[in-house]
Enzyme design. Structure first.
Site, PDB file in Angstrom:
ATOM      1  N   MET A  33      96.463 -17.508-125.206  1.00 12.98           N
ATOM      2  CA  MET A  33      96.103 -18.571-126.029  1.00 12.98           C
ATOM      3  C   MET A  33      97.385 -19.082-127.111  1.00 12.98           C
ATOM      4  SD  MET A  33      92.190 -18.017-126.761  1.00 12.98           S
ATOM      5  CE  MET A  33      92.423 -17.210-128.266  1.00 12.98           C
ATOM      6  N   GLY A  34      98.555 -18.671-126.539  1.00 19.24           N
ATOM      7  CA  GLY A  34      99.909 -19.338-127.228  1.00 19.24           C
ATOM      8  C   GLY A  34      99.898 -18.722-128.683  1.00 19.24           C
ATOM      9  N   HIS A  40     103.133 -10.604-127.209  1.00 18.73           N
ATOM     10  CA  HIS A  40     102.942 -11.351-125.947  1.00 18.73           C
ATOM     11  C   HIS A  40     104.181 -11.211-124.997  1.00 18.73           C
ATOM     12  CE1 HIS A  40     100.057 -13.854-128.404  1.00 18.73           C
ATOM     13  NE2 HIS A  40      99.351 -13.443-127.286  1.00 18.73           N
ATOM     14  N   GLN A  64      85.160 -19.278-125.690  1.00 15.55           N
ATOM     15  CA  GLN A  64      85.314 -18.000-126.398  1.00 15.55           C
ATOM     16  C   GLN A  64      85.335 -17.968-128.010  1.00 15.55           C
ATOM     17  OE1 GLN A  64      89.200 -17.018-124.403  1.00 15.55           O
ATOM     18  NE2 GLN A  64      89.409 -15.479-126.311  1.00 15.55           N
ATOM     19  N   LYS A 154      95.439  -3.994-127.513  1.00 10.75           N
ATOM     20  CA  LYS A 154      95.001  -4.181-128.702  1.00 10.75           C
ATOM     21  C   LYS A 154      93.403  -4.697-128.572  1.00 10.75           C
ATOM     22  CE  LYS A 154      95.813  -7.612-131.521  1.00 10.75           C
ATOM     23  NZ  LYS A 154      94.535  -8.194-131.628  1.00 10.75           N
ATOM     24  N   ASP A 155      93.295  -5.459-127.540  1.00 17.83           N
ATOM     25  CA  ASP A 155      91.802  -6.030-127.331  1.00 17.83           C
ATOM     26  C   ASP A 155      91.256  -4.890-126.260  1.00 17.83           C
ATOM     27  OD1 ASP A 155      92.029  -8.853-128.758  1.00 17.83           O
ATOM     28  OD2 ASP A 155      93.816  -8.469-127.748  1.00 17.83           O
ATOM     29  N   GLN A 158      88.151  -6.065-124.521  1.00 13.86           N
ATOM     30  CA  GLN A 158      88.337  -7.075-123.639  1.00 13.86           C
ATOM     31  C   GLN A 158      89.037  -6.758-122.269  1.00 13.86           C
ATOM     32  OE1 GLN A 158      90.333 -11.152-124.469  1.00 13.86           O
ATOM     33  NE2 GLN A 158      92.034 -10.120-123.841  1.00 13.86           N
ATOM     34  N   SER A 191      97.989 -12.782-133.297  1.00 10.03           N
ATOM     35  CA  SER A 191      98.202 -14.117-133.687  1.00 10.03           C
ATOM     36  C   SER A 191      97.390 -14.450-134.933  1.00 10.03           C
ATOM     37  CB  SER A 191      97.548 -15.149-132.663  1.00 10.03           C
ATOM     38  OG  SER A 191      98.067 -14.639-131.496  1.00 10.03           O
ATOM     39  N   ARG A 192      96.245 -13.584-135.263  1.00  4.33           N
ATOM     40  CA  ARG A 192      95.548 -13.698-136.657  1.00  4.33           C
ATOM     41  C   ARG A 192      96.287 -13.178-137.707  1.00  4.33           C
ATOM     42  NH1 ARG A 192      90.630 -16.112-135.046  1.00  4.33           N
ATOM     43  NH2 ARG A 192      90.579 -15.801-132.679  1.00  4.33           N
TER      44      ARG A 192
END
Ligand code: PAF
Length: 286
Positions: A33-34, A40, A64, A154-155, A158, A191-192
């Site tokens: 998602m950039g 990444h 999502q 990490k996810d 998912q 990203s968070r």
């Protein structure tokens, strides 16, 4: 090395991929998602081990986000992301618009649902989130038609859901999980993390420290899982977090861990200020 192409149109992307396939090249896909960070870029580096052509997508998927404000606040860093991807040697950056992916709006799009696994842990706290993930990933897979796709560990939930979707819907795609990249103090790259204030950034490594601590205690074998989980929740709370869960689960199906079972993972999700952080650690393997 040829220059990276940026493509936003489905037809043009398919045309390019078809050419590579006719030439006998394997296509490796990294969906994102950039707002790209070192984690990444590690996925892209790993992608090279699996084929000749690398496609990265950047698409902030509205379907999502269970919170509209979270979607609207998601950073748009396309120019910097494109520079980073050029440097690591990506062939195509796919940047479809929302109208390309959801011409009739995502509310009216067919949905891909992985029942059970999608409703627990992060799925319980973010209703509908994983339906948005599996729907967009299935669409991206059908657009890119890769041989291999890479996702960060990490996810973890998912990754498991995508593996199950690919298996059950017979996508001819190998799914590769890549180990979490961490800052020097242990904080998982995300990203968070950009949402953390300076003070919160100092507090944030506690999440991973607690995972490590819980792992050490459980490996000694004398403590009950529920006690370790509850105490970790308490430590996180005292450390300024608002924890959602801290739990030991099976690495096969995320079911609750029993006594001295094998193949377990410890997973945690907790808010720190405006950032929802998730992380996990392998407790033991089967
Ligand atoms: O992990 C992410 O960045 C997203 O959930 C994904 C897989 C790109 C789907 O939008």
């Amino acid at each position: 090395m040829a220059a990276m192409q940026q493509i936003s149109d489905i037809g043009a992307l398919r045309e390019q991929v078809r050419g590579w396939r006719i030439a006998g090249e394997r296509i490796v896909f990294v969906p994102t998602m950039g707002n790209l960070h070192r984690g990444h870029l590690r996925l892209v580096e790993k992608a090279r081990d699996h084929g000749q052509r690398i496609v990265v997508s950047i698409f902030v998927n509205p379907m999502q986000f269970n919170d509209k404000d979270d979607f609207n606040a998601y950073p748009d860093t396309l120019a910097q992301d494109a520079d980073k991807l050029t440097e690591v040697g990506v062939d195509v950056l796919f940047t479809p618009s929302v109208a390309v992916i959801y011409p009739d709006g995502y509310q009216h799009n067919s949905q891909v649902v992985v029942p059970g696994l999608s409703d627990i842990l992060c799925g319980e706290h973010r209703p509908g989130h994983f339906i948005g993930v599996t729907t967009v990933v299935a669409k991206l897979f059908n657009i890119v038609l890769p041989d291999v796709a890479l996702f960060g560990e990490k996810d973890f939930q998912q990754l498991m859901i995508i593996r199950r979707m690919v298996g059950e819907l017979c996508f001819p795609i190998d799914i590769v999980g890549v180990a979490t990249e961490r800052e020097s103090d242990g904080l998982a790259m995300s990203s968070r993390n950009g949402y953390l204030s300076a003070v919160e950034r100092q507090q944030a490594p506690l999440l991973y420290r607690e995972l490590e601590q819980a792992k050490s205690r459980l490996l000694l074998g004398s403590e009950r899982i529920e006690v370790v989980e509850a105490e970790a929740m308490e430590v996180l709370q005292k450390g300024g977090f608002r924890p959602e869960y801290f739990t030991v689960r099976s690495r096969k199906d995320l079911s609750k861990a029993e006594g001295n079972a094998q193949d377990l993972v410890i997973l945690a999700a907790a808010w720190l200020g405006k950032a929802r952080l998730i992380d996990n650690i392998c407790l033991n393997s089967g």
